[in-house]
Design an enzyme around this catalytic site. Structure first.
Site, PDB file in Angstrom:
ATOM      1  N   GLU A 187     -24.688 -57.866 -27.462  1.00  0.00           N
ATOM      2  CA  GLU A 187     -25.458 -59.039 -27.865  1.00  0.00           C
ATOM      3  C   GLU A 187     -25.827 -58.948 -29.340  1.00  0.00           C
ATOM      4  O   GLU A 187     -25.893 -59.964 -30.033  1.00  0.00           O
ATOM      5  CB  GLU A 187     -26.713 -59.169 -27.000  1.00  0.00           C
ATOM      6  CG  GLU A 187     -27.400 -60.531 -27.117  1.00  0.00           C
ATOM      7  CD  GLU A 187     -28.460 -60.738 -26.053  1.00  0.00           C
ATOM      8  OE1 GLU A 187     -28.118 -61.227 -24.962  1.00  0.00           O
ATOM      9  OE2 GLU A 187     -29.632 -60.397 -26.314  1.00  0.00           O
TER      10      GLU A 187
ATOM     11  N   HIS B 169     -14.264 -40.005 -10.633  1.00  0.00           N
ATOM     12  CA  HIS B 169     -13.504 -40.367  -9.445  1.00  0.00           C
ATOM     13  C   HIS B 169     -13.161 -41.851  -9.421  1.00  0.00           C
ATOM     14  O   HIS B 169     -12.790 -42.386  -8.373  1.00  0.00           O
ATOM     15  CB  HIS B 169     -14.290 -39.969  -8.196  1.00  0.00           C
ATOM     16  CG  HIS B 169     -14.573 -38.499  -8.138  1.00  0.00           C
ATOM     17  ND1 HIS B 169     -13.702 -37.584  -7.576  1.00  0.00           N
ATOM     18  CD2 HIS B 169     -15.618 -37.769  -8.623  1.00  0.00           C
ATOM     19  CE1 HIS B 169     -14.212 -36.361  -7.691  1.00  0.00           C
ATOM     20  NE2 HIS B 169     -15.365 -36.447  -8.328  1.00  0.00           N
TER      21      HIS B 169
ATOM     22  N   LYS C 256     -26.852 -71.074 -22.206  1.00  0.00           N
ATOM     23  CA  LYS C 256     -28.015 -71.656 -21.523  1.00  0.00           C
ATOM     24  C   LYS C 256     -27.939 -73.183 -21.534  1.00  0.00           C
ATOM     25  O   LYS C 256     -28.190 -73.850 -20.525  1.00  0.00           O
ATOM     26  CB  LYS C 256     -29.312 -71.210 -22.208  1.00  0.00           C
ATOM     27  CG  LYS C 256     -29.688 -69.755 -22.037  1.00  0.00           C
ATOM     28  CD  LYS C 256     -30.988 -69.481 -22.797  1.00  0.00           C
ATOM     29  CE  LYS C 256     -31.389 -68.021 -22.735  1.00  0.00           C
ATOM     30  NZ  LYS C 256     -32.628 -67.775 -23.520  1.00  0.00           N
TER      31      LYS C 256
END
Length: 547
Positions: A351, A382, A510
């Protein structure tokens, strides 16, 4: 307008590029073989942390060239500007004074005075809740605290609260709700008692969609379970700059805690946004967290760049991204309690530095922020470590480890640490075909089997990494670690000449989300939207028409 290049910023950029080309033909193994003191020379300690950066594609000439870049970028001056409160966030004409949130000693500035007043108020609230003086609408002690926030109002506090589990006081249980997906708050509240639950609503504007919707759901849950409207104030606290909106919601004005424009959300965990942390570990430990960060601030301000942990971390990532062509970095904490650190740093770095124009608005012709990812060790071994060892992409890695554990299972901590060190070693040294063939021959395999399998067992090695050590994961060392990464991000922003403190991409998302929601509500889908977006909205509307 022609895009800005790094050659425009740095007069010796051709020398830097030539040196990077030379490193394409070198190996870390050879570098260690040639210098027995390499690890000691390329390690630095401060604020309870030690950075071993010896397993990187660097030598003294590399560092000299990078220091030249830092000098031309005026990095030392930029550090002073950040810490003294200059308006380094130029697009919003604001300072980025997160360092003021963790000042130590007597207040020296108006910001310090505001911070101290807020911390004192927080301390009284937490003492009141922990002691049982603060009671819910049935006169019972608060047992659970739920933080409602998203982004910087969630990731940092959530990560720290998990990381410092050994320091939890046990006075209350702390929970987090962030997602607009109602499943999160629905599942959480099923296990809570409304009369003993306190909600923290963390939103600077008190209008963030996810936070507001979850807060409305929490309020309805309280009212539906017998809490009268005039009793809601016993169950809601806000951290916001919009007192009037919080009061309108039903939160008492005296229970609204400030957050200031000079603090960015992703840098705000040291403020009242960190209230859930303090509820979990107590104010004394919260202040130790702040003190650890302040120690790293001092180091960042005072240490020469060649011995400066955040500056070196930033310069090394600049070297990989801008000179050696990497576009990703892995954060691998070998500590279960740090499992949320990669997600937190993902926001902090991506960001902040996911930008494509300079501070003056010119397009850049070079890579800026890189993709940040990872998980806790040894789990990652793993899953994705296969790609790190034998894939075609070079990924710079930060290994993070503690020398001592909080739990009594010393033998398991030994294996955890051993795996961390072994991974960094194996990634660096690799394994050539001759070694693989010799091992298979010793196992009694035939020449035909060896010839077939040997290429698959080759590990190219030469994969770079940092190792960050601390004696133990404590509030102080964690504070220092987070501050180091904050300042690393700023260092990169200075080197790339970008603003690390705005987030216009988030704001656009937004806005468009609101437009789509309106189209769903009204079934009025704009005809100028692309066909994919129109089709997706229609599918949702059709699926929910009878609800």
């Amino acid at each position: 307008m022609q895009a800005k290049t790094l050659a425009d910023l740095y007069s010796d950029w051709d020398k830097v590029q030539a040196h990077a080309q030379a490193w394409q033909k070198r190996t870390l193994k050879d570098a260690f073989d040639a210098d027995r003191n390499r690890a000691a020379r390329y390690s630095v300690g401060a604020a309870g942390l030690e950075l071993d950066f010896s397993k990187n594609h660097i030598d003294d000439e590399t560092l000299q060239l990078l220091m030249g870049v830092a000098d031309q970028a005026n990095l030392k001056a930029a550090i002073k500007k950040l810490l003294r409160g200059d308006h380094v966030n130029n697009t919003e004409d604001r300072p980025a004074l997160h360092s003021a949130l963790r000042f130590q000693g007597k207040p020296q500035t108006a910001e310090h005075q505001e911070v101290k007043a807020t911390l004192d108020k927080m301390a009284k609230l937490i003492k009141s809740v922990h002691s049982g003086e603060w009671k819910g609408y049935k006169g019972e002690k608060i047992t659970d605290v739920v933080n409602i926030g998203i982004g910087g109002s969630d990731l940092g506090p959530r990560m720290i609260t998990k990381a410092l589990t050994p320091f939890h006081t046990g006075d209350v249980k702390v929970h987090f709700v962030a997602n607009i997906d109602g499943a999160e708050i629905h599942d959480l509240t099923r296990g809570l008692n409304p009369s003993t639950t306190l909600f923290l609503v963390a939103s600077k504007s008190f209008s963030t969609l996810e936070t507001l919707e979850n807060s409305l759901t929490a309020r309805k849950w309280m009212l539906d379970n017998g809490c009268a409207q005039d009793q809601l104030a016993k169950h809601f606290v806000a951290i916001s700059s919009k007192v009037e909106k919080a009061v309108e919601f039903g939160i008492a004005a005296e229970n609204v805690y400030p957050i200031w424009d000079w603090v960015g959300g992703r840098y705000s965990l040291w403020s009242a946004i960190g209230m859930p942390i303090a509820f979990a570990i107590g104010m004394d430990n919260f202040n130790k967290l702040r003190a650890g960060a302040a120690a790293m601030d001092d180091h960042f301000a005072e240490a020469p760049l060649e011995r400066n942990i955040p500056a070196l971390m930033g310069l090394l990532m600049f070297w990989y991204s801008s000179c050696l062509g990497t576009d990703t970095q892995a954060i691998l904490p070998y500590a279960y309690h740090l499992q949320l650190l990669p997600a937190y740093l993902q926001q902090l770095e991506m960001e902040s530095n996911g930008k494509s124009v300079t501070k003056s608005g010119e397009r850049v012709d070079y890579q800026t922020g890189s993709i940040v990812w990872g998980t806790e060790g040894t789990n990652g071994q793993h899953s994705f470590h296969q790609l790190l060892h034998q894939g075609t992409t070079m990924v710079p890695i930060d290994f993070i480890a503690t020398l001592q554990a909080h739990h009594p299972l010393d033998h398991q901590h030994k294996f955890l640490f051993a795996n961390c060190v072994a991974q960094s070693q194996a990634l660096m040294t690799g394994r050539d075909q001759a070694t693989s063939e010799a091992e298979m021959r010793a196992q009694g395999m035939s020449d035909e089997q060896i010839a077939e399998l040997a290429p698959h067992k080759v590990h190219p090695g030469n994969r770079p990494s940092n190792t960050i050590l601390m004696d133990k994961l404590t509030p102080e060392t964690l504070g220092a670690l987070i501050a180091a990464y904050e300042h690393k991000v700023y260092t990169l922003g200075v080197l790339w000449n970008i603003n690390s403190f705005d987030q216009w991409g988030v704001e656009l998302g937004k806005l468009l989300g609101t437009h789509v929601a309106t189209a769903i509500d009204t079934t009025d889908i704009p005809s100028d939207w692309d066909s994919s977006t129109q089709t997706l909205v229609k599918k949702f509307t059709e699926a929910n028409k009878n609800l």
